[in-house]
Design a protein around this motif. Sequence first.
Motif, PDB file in Angstrom:
ATOM      1  N   GLN A   1      35.318  34.890  52.474  1.00 11.84           N
ATOM      2  CA  GLN A   1      36.265  33.920  53.021  1.00 11.84           C
ATOM      3  C   GLN A   1      35.967  32.513  52.520  1.00 11.84           C
ATOM      4  OE1 GLN A   1      35.963  33.361  57.247  1.00 11.84           O
ATOM      5  NE2 GLN A   1      38.104  32.744  57.448  1.00 11.84           N
ATOM      6  N   GLY A   2      37.018  31.813  52.067  1.00 15.01           N
ATOM      7  CA  GLY A   2      36.869  30.454  51.574  1.00 15.01           C
ATOM      8  C   GLY A   2      36.762  30.364  50.068  1.00 15.01           C
ATOM      9  N   GLN A   3      36.457  31.479  49.400  1.00 15.93           N
ATOM     10  CA  GLN A   3      36.428  31.477  47.944  1.00 15.93           C
ATOM     11  C   GLN A   3      37.851  31.618  47.403  1.00 15.93           C
ATOM     12  OE1 GLN A   3      33.647  34.761  47.181  1.00 15.93           O
ATOM     13  NE2 GLN A   3      32.000  33.296  46.830  1.00 15.93           N
ATOM     14  N   TYR A   4      38.004  31.381  46.107  1.00 12.94           N
ATOM     15  CA  TYR A   4      39.330  31.504  45.515  1.00 12.94           C
ATOM     16  C   TYR A   4      39.243  32.250  44.186  1.00 12.94           C
ATOM     17  CZ  TYR A   4      37.822  27.321  42.926  1.00 12.94           C
ATOM     18  OH  TYR A   4      37.120  26.424  42.152  1.00 12.94           O
ATOM     19  N   ILE A   5      40.367  32.880  43.838  1.00  9.82           N
ATOM     20  CA  ILE A   5      40.506  33.634  42.598  1.00  9.82           C
ATOM     21  C   ILE A   5      41.374  32.836  41.636  1.00  9.82           C
ATOM     22  CG2 ILE A   5      41.523  35.712  41.563  1.00  9.82           C
ATOM     23  CD1 ILE A   5      41.023  37.143  44.195  1.00  9.82           C
ATOM     24  N   THR A   6      40.996  32.832  40.366  1.00  4.93           N
ATOM     25  CA  THR A   6      41.881  32.359  39.297  1.00  4.93           C
ATOM     26  C   THR A   6      41.906  33.432  38.216  1.00  4.93           C
ATOM     27  OG1 THR A   6      40.033  31.070  38.415  1.00  4.93           O
ATOM     28  CG2 THR A   6      41.706  29.879  39.664  1.00  4.93           C
ATOM     29  N   LEU A   7      42.981  33.450  37.455  1.00  5.18           N
ATOM     30  CA  LEU A   7      43.195  34.475  36.435  1.00  5.18           C
ATOM     31  C   LEU A   7      43.503  33.828  35.094  1.00  5.18           C
ATOM     32  CD1 LEU A   7      45.463  36.697  38.672  1.00  5.18           C
ATOM     33  CD2 LEU A   7      43.144  37.308  37.947  1.00  5.18           C
ATOM     34  N   GLU A   8      43.083  34.476  34.043  1.00  4.08           N
ATOM     35  CA  GLU A   8      43.263  33.948  32.692  1.00  4.08           C
ATOM     36  C   GLU A   8      43.751  35.068  31.779  1.00  4.08           C
ATOM     37  OE1 GLU A   8      40.450  31.496  29.531  1.00  4.08           O
ATOM     38  OE2 GLU A   8      39.588  33.168  30.679  1.00  4.08           O
ATOM     39  N   ALA A   9      44.790  34.793  31.006  1.00  5.37           N
ATOM     40  CA  ALA A   9      45.220  35.728  29.962  1.00  5.37           C
ATOM     41  C   ALA A   9      44.342  35.500  28.736  1.00  5.37           C
ATOM     42  CB  ALA A   9      46.685  35.499  29.606  1.00  5.37           C
ATOM     43  N   ILE A  10      43.893  36.604  28.114  1.00  8.83           N
ATOM     44  CA  ILE A  10      42.965  36.482  26.985  1.00  8.83           C
ATOM     45  C   ILE A  10      43.373  37.399  25.845  1.00  8.83           C
ATOM     46  CG2 ILE A  10      40.998  35.830  28.428  1.00  8.83           C
ATOM     47  CD1 ILE A  10      40.048  38.751  28.247  1.00  8.83           C
ATOM     48  N   SER A  11      42.872  37.097  24.651  1.00 11.88           N
ATOM     49  CA  SER A  11      43.048  37.937  23.470  1.00 11.88           C
ATOM     50  C   SER A  11      41.691  38.476  23.045  1.00 11.88           C
ATOM     51  CB  SER A  11      43.664  37.129  22.326  1.00 11.88           C
ATOM     52  OG  SER A  11      43.584  37.841  21.111  1.00 11.88           O
ATOM     53  N   GLU A  12      41.694  39.677  22.488  1.00  9.75           N
ATOM     54  CA  GLU A  12      40.440  40.293  22.054  1.00  9.75           C
ATOM     55  C   GLU A  12      39.724  39.457  21.005  1.00  9.75           C
ATOM     56  OE1 GLU A  12      38.910  44.740  20.815  1.00  9.75           O
ATOM     57  OE2 GLU A  12      40.936  44.143  20.257  1.00  9.75           O
ATOM     58  N   ILE A  13      40.487  38.825  20.113  1.00 10.31           N
ATOM     59  CA  ILE A  13      39.854  38.070  19.024  1.00 10.31           C
ATOM     60  C   ILE A  13      39.867  36.568  19.278  1.00 10.31           C
ATOM     61  CG2 ILE A  13      40.346  39.845  17.325  1.00 10.31           C
ATOM     62  CD1 ILE A  13      42.726  38.205  16.391  1.00 10.31           C
ATOM     63  N   GLY A  14      40.678  36.114  20.257  1.00 12.35           N
ATOM     64  CA  GLY A  14      40.688  34.690  20.580  1.00 12.35           C
ATOM     65  C   GLY A  14      41.103  33.847  19.390  1.00 12.35           C
TER      66      GLY A  14
END
Length: 258
Positions: free
Chosen positions: A226-239
């Motif tokens: 409780q109190g923590q937060y999630i963030t999400l990132e789209a990524i590529s295998e090779i960047g």
Amino acid sequence: MKKYIFCLFMVSFTMYSAQVNFTNIPNPDSNANGNDQVMMYITNANEATGVKGFGLPAVETLTDLPNTGVDTPSTRIEALRGMLLFVKSTGQVMVFDGLVWSKAFEIESDNVSRFSINPVSTSTGAVMLPINPLIDKTNFLADPLKLKTNAATTGADLNRLYIRQSGLYRVNVSLNFTGAAGTFSSRLGASLYVNDVKRFQLLESTVNFDGTIRKISLDFSVYIVQGQYITLEAISEIGGTTAYNVINNSFVTVEKVL
């Protein structure tokens, strides 16, 4: 004798205090008036094989529902709480709770929140996903877990899902992509962060949807306090310089499992 008088009194009281009068007409289908705005039991002459059901009073469109718009009550009308009306244009049964109308038979899970992801582009192979706080129950966007409640809708908070109860959560990320030729020769995926610390990273080959749009769906399981937060990132295998666009009809679904 007194017992009989008491019984007759109770029967009379029941008859006069009833809110609905029931009549025993021999053939409801032919005798009921179609213009009467009442709930009717529908049958036909042959009870063994006939179609049976309840007919609800109906309106043409949602705007025809009573006590809406400028007529919306400021305090709950208890006498009308539970009233049902069928809306012909949408084919839905609506129920009135004394203040507002809602779908009568739509069941909303109390442990699943779902949001759309705003379109975003990257030329470096990775980009944080902005999570739209819009609630649109018709399109299955709801937030019973309160992940976006009382959170800012701009800046860093736009990307965050705040956890209100400690527990095990399943996070599904469903993304739609477009990009230049060769963009999808390598795998794409997503990273999940808790309080800006990377916890998981998943990569999958995208699915070609229609020759232009690519799709991917990923599942994370994570215990969060409780109190923590999630963030999400789209990524590529090779960047690197991989460029792509995350487009409309991308979603994140969060289910509290335990």
